[in-house]
Motif scaffolding. Sequence first.
Motif, PDB file in Angstrom:
ATOM      1  N   GLU A  75      -2.147   9.580  -8.029  1.00 36.15           N
ATOM      2  CA  GLU A  75      -3.181   8.552  -8.208  1.00 36.15           C
ATOM      3  C   GLU A  75      -2.714   7.159  -7.787  1.00 36.15           C
ATOM      4  OE1 GLU A  75      -6.336   9.086  -9.213  1.00 36.15           O
ATOM      5  OE2 GLU A  75      -5.982  11.233  -9.382  1.00 36.15           O
ATOM      6  N   ALA A 108      -4.938   4.996  -5.418  1.00 40.38           N
ATOM      7  CA  ALA A 108      -6.184   4.528  -6.035  1.00 40.38           C
ATOM      8  C   ALA A 108      -5.932   3.345  -6.961  1.00 40.38           C
ATOM      9  CB  ALA A 108      -6.853   5.666  -6.809  1.00 40.38           C
ATOM     10  N   VAL A 109      -4.809   3.360  -7.653  1.00 34.80           N
ATOM     11  CA  VAL A 109      -4.501   2.296  -8.612  1.00 34.80           C
ATOM     12  C   VAL A 109      -3.913   1.075  -7.910  1.00 34.80           C
ATOM     13  CG1 VAL A 109      -3.112   1.689 -10.632  1.00 34.80           C
ATOM     14  CG2 VAL A 109      -4.180   3.941 -10.491  1.00 34.80           C
ATOM     15  N   GLY A 158      -4.148   0.220  -4.743  1.00 39.10           N
ATOM     16  CA  GLY A 158      -5.011  -0.347  -3.718  1.00 39.10           C
ATOM     17  C   GLY A 158      -4.452  -0.086  -2.328  1.00 39.10           C
ATOM     18  N   ALA A 159      -5.320  -0.150  -1.342  1.00 36.45           N
ATOM     19  CA  ALA A 159      -4.959   0.211   0.030  1.00 36.45           C
ATOM     20  C   ALA A 159      -3.846  -0.676   0.596  1.00 36.45           C
ATOM     21  CB  ALA A 159      -6.188   0.148   0.929  1.00 36.45           C
ATOM     22  N   HIS A 205      -5.653   3.857 -15.993  1.00 38.58           N
ATOM     23  CA  HIS A 205      -6.283   4.846 -15.116  1.00 38.58           C
ATOM     24  C   HIS A 205      -6.036   6.270 -15.610  1.00 38.58           C
ATOM     25  CE1 HIS A 205      -7.861   6.276 -11.233  1.00 38.58           C
ATOM     26  NE2 HIS A 205      -6.890   7.171 -11.265  1.00 38.58           N
TER      27      HIS A 205
END
Length: 100
Positions: A29, A32-33, A35-36, A79
């Motif tokens: 994950e 997603a946490v 960020g790109a 998250h």
Amino acid sequence: MRPIGRLLPELYQALGIAQAADGWRAVTEWPAVAGARIAGRAQAVAFREGTLIVEVEGSAWRHELGFLKPELVRNLNRHLGAEVVSDLRLVPKGSRQGRP
């Protein structure tokens, strides 16, 4: 009959591998946490005893992420829905320091 999605957490707990399973969720994950922008330069590669090992491109990025550690740990745990990650270990990309 109960859905397997409800049985797995109980099974992991009974086998004593619940924290490890949640830790590996943190690895998957991470993009997603984080960020790109961050995930493009820093890849989570392993989880050991509460520590997420992250390979980072270059010392400038390692330095920057060092300042963001508390926020990243907090966001990961939020998250994941539990206090799984206690620390991030930032290692140079390609060093294999954090790989199993």
